[in-house]
Design an enzyme around this catalytic site. Structure first.
Site, PDB file in Angstrom:
ATOM      1  N   HIS A 145       9.252  81.627  -9.573  1.00 45.86           N
ATOM      2  CA  HIS A 145       8.356  80.467  -9.450  1.00 45.86           C
ATOM      3  C   HIS A 145       7.349  80.459 -10.598  1.00 45.86           C
ATOM      4  O   HIS A 145       7.065  81.497 -11.210  1.00 45.86           O
ATOM      5  CB  HIS A 145       7.641  80.476  -8.093  1.00 45.86           C
ATOM      6  CG  HIS A 145       6.361  81.257  -8.055  1.00 45.86           C
ATOM      7  ND1 HIS A 145       6.281  82.572  -7.620  1.00 45.86           N
ATOM      8  CD2 HIS A 145       5.093  80.902  -8.393  1.00 45.86           C
ATOM      9  CE1 HIS A 145       5.036  82.996  -7.694  1.00 45.86           C
ATOM     10  NE2 HIS A 145       4.289  82.014  -8.165  1.00 45.86           N
ATOM     11  N   ASP A 176      -2.038  73.358 -11.161  1.00 44.54           N
ATOM     12  CA  ASP A 176      -1.748  73.344  -9.721  1.00 44.54           C
ATOM     13  C   ASP A 176      -3.052  73.576  -8.963  1.00 44.54           C
ATOM     14  O   ASP A 176      -4.085  73.884  -9.564  1.00 44.54           O
ATOM     15  CB  ASP A 176      -0.672  74.371  -9.338  1.00 44.54           C
ATOM     16  CG  ASP A 176      -1.087  75.818  -9.581  1.00 44.54           C
ATOM     17  OD1 ASP A 176      -2.270  76.081  -9.852  1.00 44.54           O
ATOM     18  OD2 ASP A 176      -0.208  76.688  -9.510  1.00 44.54           O
ATOM     19  N   ASP A 223      10.278  85.874  -8.036  1.00 44.32           N
ATOM     20  CA  ASP A 223      11.282  84.942  -7.500  1.00 44.32           C
ATOM     21  C   ASP A 223      11.546  83.767  -8.453  1.00 44.32           C
ATOM     22  O   ASP A 223      12.285  82.851  -8.123  1.00 44.32           O
ATOM     23  CB  ASP A 223      10.817  84.392  -6.144  1.00 44.32           C
ATOM     24  CG  ASP A 223       9.486  83.641  -6.255  1.00 44.32           C
ATOM     25  OD1 ASP A 223       8.869  83.653  -7.360  1.00 44.32           O
ATOM     26  OD2 ASP A 223       9.052  83.042  -5.254  1.00 44.32           O
TER      27      ASP A 223
END
Lengths: 236, 236, 236, 236
Positions: free
Chosen positions: A131, A66, A129
């Site tokens: 991710h 990413d 969360d």
């Protein structure tokens, strides 16, 4: 899914490093994608002296999974910068073995990786969360490949931390390999430490797969290993 | 995801058989799970003469991935019976190499497969509704392992065909490896033929992953191959 | 060592083709080295229509394992010419996927193959004298990598046939991957047919490893498969 | 052949352990064969605390590759006894995961290993004379599988050390997996330390393969890794 629980973050880091080395020692070209961020910090400290100056690792290639570009695009993004300072630079990794991902080349990321033989292993962290990489809840779907994600205000607020609060750096979009691209790797290794990860670790081990908690998908990969310390395992 | 489009069901069957043989010729123990039903019928006709009496396949083991028991439990279920008549019996597969799944042993299916080294490959069909094995829409979740599924009236109606309308044979439940167990295999090969599969084939290739269309998940497996004939590919 | 005995050269050719296809259907880049000569002729006839025009094979790359150059070096050598006419040209293999070996690049052959991820499989023939590729008895040692072999009169006499007796074409040397380079591949598949191969096939199966019969070494590769027809198996 | 040179025996032991762990962390059943003797002593000291009591290693199985029985056959042999005291016992390896080799079962060793899926990796030492396992110069041929080797006086003299000079313990034969059985494993990792191994390490790296120096064959395995300390590398 294989779950490995270690007593401390040091032991977790060592076990993660051993997984990584298990791939790095292979004979032929090895393509890896490794995570930046805080969780692997101790691991890179251990890894650097083992890798630096060793010829036997010249066949290992690194691909970013990413990237968060700076708004002013005249410098490298947050992810590659973090990896350089944590590992590539201190370990003297040759520039030829570092394959950056950015806003200019992301549309060919999946194709380039396939042409190079595919990723042998991805080492990932996980957020409280759920991710992983840039797959924040609500941003990508299970079927997505490498994509550009537009940053709404919620995401920009989250990114503020990455830019140490310098809001004029925060970009309007970021790049991430999507769930489909990540699942395409030969093996996935995920690390988590600390009590604030205990909830997501429990969700991963419980095994309910839900797009609202992105990392739950990865537990369905045929070679998914989760390495956690005791604090992260405290709800198991 | 790799998609292979063949002109005819005969060519599709040959290509599916070649995939299967690619695994069967391996040197060490090979564990396969192969589909019954109508789609692979032609493939088994081709495969039987290639396998029958050949010593070089004695290391190949077969594991059922689902089973619909007869209500009166004094006979083998629909799936294993179909595989016996289509392949195991005409090909003279040794009974020691056939690992049945049924209502008595399903809770240990995943464990037994892991102890035997895991499944190297699963050959699957797909329904127009996106079901595979016994994973009908609405019956299993992405995170499920091998399970017993209770048959409601909707399912009983669907099963009537398997029992040639003899309703007193239709059971109150069936057994299936769930999505998690299927994804745990080394490779997945899915076959589809005919225009009534064109819709689901398009959905698979489009790549949206949705629990309401169970087979869409399998496209995320790192080694998923879809082999179809021209009719099934007509909407691509 | 796995030994597969087929009734006819046609069945042997089909089984060899199925082995080849088992590798060619893989998802990621596949690197193969395949033999020319007369033994695989029927196999290529079967293979060409299965491969021609199929997108799903665009990830398959081919590397020559030996080459006999023409003395006048203004044309391609015997091996690559033979492979082009038997397979590459009729099957429309893209030039980018064909990696020639010759007198100009042989010193980097092993390095180039390693950088490309290694050979996944080599398909070889075997001579009645136990030679394979250019590893004729007395020319290479078990420990050799890719080498240039000087042609003495004995070898020149043997090569005459390759050049249809046009002696001014016969070169002073040829190129071959040596035993060490061949053993470095992921899998080896050897084919043999006809009664004049019965003696060497018996030697291979008997399992005595002797540098004077070069192919005996290959039986020690962890994934060595020998596919023969009944005539070649007649002494077993 | 991959060669890794470490500064000290401690670093060599750690790198060997990391190779071992790279296999032990795999998801499915893992079959290993590991060496006893003095060279791996430090490695087992490091490994024991990492393995003891860890569930994640319950899928790892151990197979002996040689055995020197006591003449009086009412006790376990030298090899398994050494492995028990160095690793199996302190690491609490379950008896079900330990597969002994002895004079009673050696004829089925190769077959049992194949039925269990083959050995994924063998960790070996090497003698200054090039022996490995019980493959002493002059005792086995490259083509041999698991065999019983008769002990002549030369061998009995060598074995005296294993029995701490108690000559009435020295047997008339010993058991070893031969070169063919060892080459059949998925990967080979060899360790060597100290100046008295410098000569054999040089021979291995030089790459001449010679039955009189048994270990030279193993350098031809497609996944052979040699890990040595600086002293053992001093002639390179």
């Amino acid at each position: 899914m294989k779950v490995i629980i270690e007593n401390t973050i040091d032991e977790m880091s060592m076990t993660a490093m051993q997984h990584l080395l298990g791939y790095m020692y292979r004979h032929k070209r090895v393509n890896l994608s490794i995570t930046g961020g805080t969780t692997p910090g101790r691991m890179y400290e251990m890894l650097v002296p083992m890798v630096k100056g060793k010829d036997c690792f010249s066949n290992v290639h690194y691909y970013n999974f990413d990237e968060i570009p700076y708004r002013a695009e005249n410098r490298e993004g947050v992810t590659i910068s973090g990896l350089r300072s944590a590992f590539f630079t201190p370990a003297d990794i040759a520039e030829d073995n570092i394959h950056v991902l950015n806003q200019y080349n992301y549309t060919s990321q999946d194709e380039r990786i396939a042409a190079d033989g595919g990723l042998d292993m991805i080492l990932l962290g996980v957020g409280a969360d759920g991710h992983y990489c840039g797959n924040l809840p609500g941003t990508t779907h299970f079927g997505d490949k490498t994509v550009k994600v537009a940053c709404d205000d919620r995401i920009k607020n989250r990114l503020a931390e990455e830019f140490e609060g310098v809001t004029e750096h925060i970009p309007d979009y970021y790049i991430t390999m999507g769930p489909r691209s990540i699942m395409d790797a030969g093996s996935l290794v995920m690390i988590a430490s600390g009590t604030k990860k205990a909830g997501i670790v429990k969700q991963l081990v419980d095994g309910i797969v839900d797009e609202a908690v992105p990392a739950t998908l990865l537990t369905l990969h045929p070679r998914f290993t989760l390495i956690v310390d005791k604090d992260a395992a405290s709800l198991l």
